[in-house]
Design a protein around this motif. Structure first.
Motif, PDB file in Angstrom:
ATOM      1  N   ASN A  28      -2.836  53.861 -16.710  1.00 20.28           N
ATOM      2  CA  ASN A  28      -3.407  54.446 -17.837  1.00 20.28           C
ATOM      3  C   ASN A  28      -4.715  54.308 -17.916  1.00 20.28           C
ATOM      4  N   SER A  29      -5.350  53.169 -17.542  1.00 17.75           N
ATOM      5  CA  SER A  29      -6.860  53.136 -17.517  1.00 17.75           C
ATOM      6  C   SER A  29      -7.028  52.321 -16.402  1.00 17.75           C
ATOM      7  N   GLY A  30      -8.375  52.315 -15.974  1.00 17.13           N
ATOM      8  CA  GLY A  30      -8.927  51.744 -14.725  1.00 17.13           C
ATOM      9  C   GLY A  30      -9.251  50.105 -15.417  1.00 17.13           C
ATOM     10  N   CYS A  35     -14.002  50.116 -22.384  1.00 16.87           N
ATOM     11  CA  CYS A  35     -14.216  51.015 -23.578  1.00 16.87           C
ATOM     12  C   CYS A  35     -13.202  51.881 -23.963  1.00 16.87           C
ATOM     13  N   ASP A  36     -12.133  52.097 -23.332  1.00 18.33           N
ATOM     14  CA  ASP A  36     -11.085  52.824 -23.515  1.00 18.33           C
ATOM     15  C   ASP A  36     -10.258  52.289 -24.697  1.00 18.33           C
ATOM     16  N   ASP A  37     -10.201  51.060 -24.935  1.00 11.82           N
ATOM     17  CA  ASP A  37      -9.751  50.286 -26.081  1.00 11.82           C
ATOM     18  C   ASP A  37     -10.531  49.019 -26.195  1.00 11.82           C
ATOM     19  N   ILE A  38     -11.377  49.304 -27.353  1.00 13.74           N
ATOM     20  CA  ILE A  38     -12.430  48.188 -27.631  1.00 13.74           C
ATOM     21  C   ILE A  38     -11.682  46.982 -28.259  1.00 13.74           C
ATOM     22  N   CYS A 116     -11.036  39.400 -10.894  1.00 15.53           N
ATOM     23  CA  CYS A 116     -11.415  39.604 -12.501  1.00 15.53           C
ATOM     24  C   CYS A 116     -10.305  39.480 -13.238  1.00 15.53           C
ATOM     25  N   VAL A 117     -10.016  38.282 -13.603  1.00 11.78           N
ATOM     26  CA  VAL A 117      -8.824  37.933 -14.478  1.00 11.78           C
ATOM     27  C   VAL A 117      -8.938  38.236 -15.880  1.00 11.78           C
ATOM     28  N   TRP A 118     -10.160  38.514 -16.279  1.00 16.72           N
ATOM     29  CA  TRP A 118      -9.985  39.060 -17.794  1.00 16.72           C
ATOM     30  C   TRP A 118      -9.944  40.464 -17.899  1.00 16.72           C
ATOM     31  N   CYS A 119     -10.441  41.055 -17.014  1.00 11.64           N
ATOM     32  CA  CYS A 119     -10.263  42.584 -16.697  1.00 11.64           C
ATOM     33  C   CYS A 119      -8.936  42.671 -16.291  1.00 11.64           C
ATOM     34  N   SER A 120      -8.283  42.133 -15.760  1.00 12.18           N
ATOM     35  CA  SER A 120      -6.695  42.423 -15.281  1.00 12.18           C
ATOM     36  C   SER A 120      -6.014  42.142 -16.602  1.00 12.18           C
ATOM     37  N   TRP A 121      -6.136  41.238 -17.240  1.00 10.44           N
ATOM     38  CA  TRP A 121      -5.447  40.864 -18.561  1.00 10.44           C
ATOM     39  C   TRP A 121      -5.479  41.950 -19.426  1.00 10.44           C
TER      40      TRP A 121
END
Length: 143
Positions: A28-30, A35-38, A116-121
């Motif tokens: 649904n998002s990259g 920034c899609d969901d702050i 990128c663990v944070w980005c993955s979560w």
């Protein structure tokens, strides 16, 4: 001669076969679309373990499952086994991707979970929020 025709019929009818073609969708998002969901982004930035536990709960798993990722490197390195892939994070990512038929591969999931663990979560959290809030369309026949 009649029996020979029974054994090898020329015009044999085969039962109809149905094939299911899976229509895979994209995420649904990259991965870097924070920034899609702050709210998800801030939640993940300030308390990534808390976000990971929330994602696990939203997916129907034990809330404490991602805490294994924190403990596993210390335990495995004590036994001399190097571990760079977070097992719970990877398992949840693969499970979500398979459940919602999202395009990807195990290799991409491993790379994403390691790099990128944070980005993955955060991506997993956004995906579950999207999937859990998308209304279902029900068609009822007119009476």
């Amino acid at each position: 001669s009649f029996r020979a025709k029974e054994k090898h019929p020329k015009n044999m009818m085969l039962p109809s076969q149905s094939f299911t073609i899976a229509m895979f969708s994209n995420w649904n998002s990259g991965l870097f679309s924070c920034c899609d969901d702050i709210k998800s982004c801030c939640y993940g930035f300030w308390c990534c373990p808390c976000l990971a536990c929330t994602v696990s709960g939203l997916f129907g798993q034990n809330h404490c499952l991602p805490l294994c990722d924190i403990c596993s490197p210390a335990v495995t390195s004590a036994f001399g086994i190097p571990l760079c892939v977070p097992p719970a994070g990877l398992a949840l990512r693969v499970g979500i991707r398979q459940k919602y038929e999202i395009k990807g591969s195990l290799c991409k999931d491993i790379a994403t979970s390691c790099v990128c663990v944070w980005c993955s979560w955060c991506q997993l959290h956004r995906e579950l929020k999207y999937r859990n809030h998308t209304p279902a369309v029900v068609n009822q026949p007119k009476k």
